[in-house]
Enzyme design. Structure first.
Site, PDB file in Angstrom:
ATOM      1  N   GLY A 121       0.624  -1.336   0.165  1.00 19.18           N
ATOM      2  CA  GLY A 121       0.115  -0.065  -0.029  1.00 19.18           C
ATOM      3  C   GLY A 121       0.794   1.306   0.086  1.00 19.18           C
ATOM      4  N   GLU A 159      -3.514  -8.317 -13.880  1.00 23.97           N
ATOM      5  CA  GLU A 159      -3.988  -7.379 -13.088  1.00 23.97           C
ATOM      6  C   GLU A 159      -5.203  -6.499 -13.573  1.00 23.97           C
ATOM      7  OE1 GLU A 159      -2.453  -5.863 -10.140  1.00 23.97           O
ATOM      8  OE2 GLU A 159      -3.824  -4.650  -9.793  1.00 23.97           O
ATOM      9  N   ASP A 171       4.184  -0.363 -13.991  1.00 24.18           N
ATOM     10  CA  ASP A 171       4.741  -1.207 -12.742  1.00 24.18           C
ATOM     11  C   ASP A 171       5.337  -2.469 -13.178  1.00 24.18           C
ATOM     12  OD1 ASP A 171       3.504   0.891 -11.470  1.00 24.18           O
ATOM     13  OD2 ASP A 171       1.809  -0.156 -10.856  1.00 24.18           O
TER      14      ASP A 171
END
Ligand code: GLA
Length: 412
Positions: A121, A159, A171
């Site tokens: 996170g 994803e 990413d």
């Protein structure tokens, strides 16, 4: 976390040594935020915080995963990847299996243990590291002959389609393609890339983890994407050659401001300016002009806050603190990094200023928000790599001592 811990965890859970061990790093992004899904440029790098994975093949086609840091085990009921409501972390791994199958790739099952030190996170892409690491390992285990870019694309599709987050390619790209002491500029339209040395000598990159991650991050992220697409669909009426915000110049956008909703205009303005900033940042890097680079980072943060509206009071506070150190030339630039709504800020600073800057900011942050600031100096590293290949054991599958009850795996 290191190779020997992950290897012994594998041995404990699967009573056989792994076939290989790999390291899949987290990432930073120097500049170029939200530009990836707008076909612009990004300037990320892989870092010395990583997910480690140990894996071996299975003959029964099932997928067994142990998440070292959560102490949780998952095994699929058969060879079919099924979305998991409860053990949602397993979806990052199952997603790449699912996408690879859609491409007709043929492979068996897999035992896999993973864990690492990419903070969750914090906007350092721990999930992308898991996804690309898993795809990388499947490729190695079953000799699928995928290129690195194919691994990146499959991880992104996992994803997008399985986990359900409409992220761009940055990413996974950074995690797989990173190079030691380099950032890499990716053209997210052509997928051409170029490495730029980041040998900052007297300067350092340091992350300040705000400790905040707002729950709305995924839905707001998808909304930003839709707002950019809404802008493109109107702008292309005035120039049919426009297919993404990459094709839009600032004067053209301003000329058509009145045709767009005010919010949509602001989102598009940020993206068009940010794509330009990445190009200027690369020129600055080539000249080792860290002052200009830092200025661009501050400008990026302002745009993220005022136009893209993805900042929070906590990250604004951290960047304002960096600005206070800026006139003395101690901190050159800072901005919120990643998707937004919390996570880390990235700071470019004089290494000699690190202690004073960190201490003052931490104390003020604790006083205002009651949060202990986590500080991560980062080193730029190689991308996903095999760390150790062990000889494949003569394969014999031992049933594991577990049962599945109500969808949860229980050890006997
Ligand atoms: C998240 C997404 C990336 C990118 C950034 C913002 O990290 O996963 O694809 O869009 O946000 O730059």
């Amino acid at each position: 976390m290191n190779a020997s811990i992950i290897k012994s965890t594998f041995l404990t859970h699967f009573s056989t040594p792994p076939a290989l061990i790999a390291r899949a790093p987290g990432r930073i992004n120097l500049i170029g935020e939200h530009t990836d899904y707008n076909h612009g440029f990004v300037l990320p790098a892989a870092i010395d915080k990583a997910i480690w994975m140990a894996a071996g093949p299975r003959t029964d086609g099932r997928f067994a995963f142990f998440a070292h840091d959560l102490g949780e085990f998952f095994i699929s009921e058969n060879e079919k990847p099924v979305f998991q409501e409860r053990q949602s972390w397993a979806n990052y791994l199952l997603g790449v299996v699912s996408e690879a199958r859609k491409d007709g790739l043929v492979f068996g099952g897999m035992n896999l243990v993973f864990g690492g030190d990419v903070p969750l996170g914090a906007g350092l892409s721990s999930s992308a590291a898991i996804e690309s690491g898993a795809m990388f390992i499947l490729n190695e285990l079953y000799n699928l002959k995928l290129s690195k870019m194919e691994i990146v694309r499959l991880a992104q599709r996992g994803e997008n389609h399985f986990v359900g987050m409409k992220c761009g390619i940055m990413d996974m790209f950074a995690s797989v393609m990173g190079r030691e002491d380099h950032v890499v500029r990716l053209d997210c339209r052509s997928l051409e890339y170029e490495y730029f040395p980041f040998d900052a000598l007297d300067f350092s990159l340091v992350l300040f983890d705000s400790g905040v991650k707002h729950a709305l991050v995924d839905s707001e992220y998808n909304t930003r994407r839709e707002e950019c697409e809404a802008g493109v669909s109107i702008l292309k009426k005035f120039d049919s050659s426009i297919s993404s915000l990459r094709d839009v110049s600032l004067p053209f956008l301003k000329k058509h401001e009145n045709e767009l909703l005010a919010t949509v205009f602001k989102r598009c303005k940020f993206i068009v300016e940010e794509i330009g900033r990445v190009e200027r940042a690369c020129v600055a890097l080539q000249k080792s002009d860290f002052k200009t680079l830092g200025k661009l980072m501050f400008e990026c943060h302002e745009g993220l806050d005022l136009d893209y509206a993805v900042c929070v009071p906590e990250t604004n506070f951290l960047v304002e603190s960096a600005q206070r150190f800026s006139p003395q030339g101690m901190v050159l630039g800072a901005r919120q990094m990643g998707g937004g709504f919390g996570g880390c800020t990235i700071n470019l600073l004089k290494t000699s200023a690190l202690t004073a800057f960190s201490e003052e900011t931490s104390a003020a942050y604790r006083q205002v928000f009651g949060i202990d600031l986590k500080i991560y100096p980062v080193r730029l590293t190689a991308g996903t790599e095999v760390v150790q290949t062990l000889s494949l054991p003569a394969f014999s599958f031992q049933p594991l001592p577990f049962t599945i009850q109500n969808g949860t795996t229980k050890f006997k």
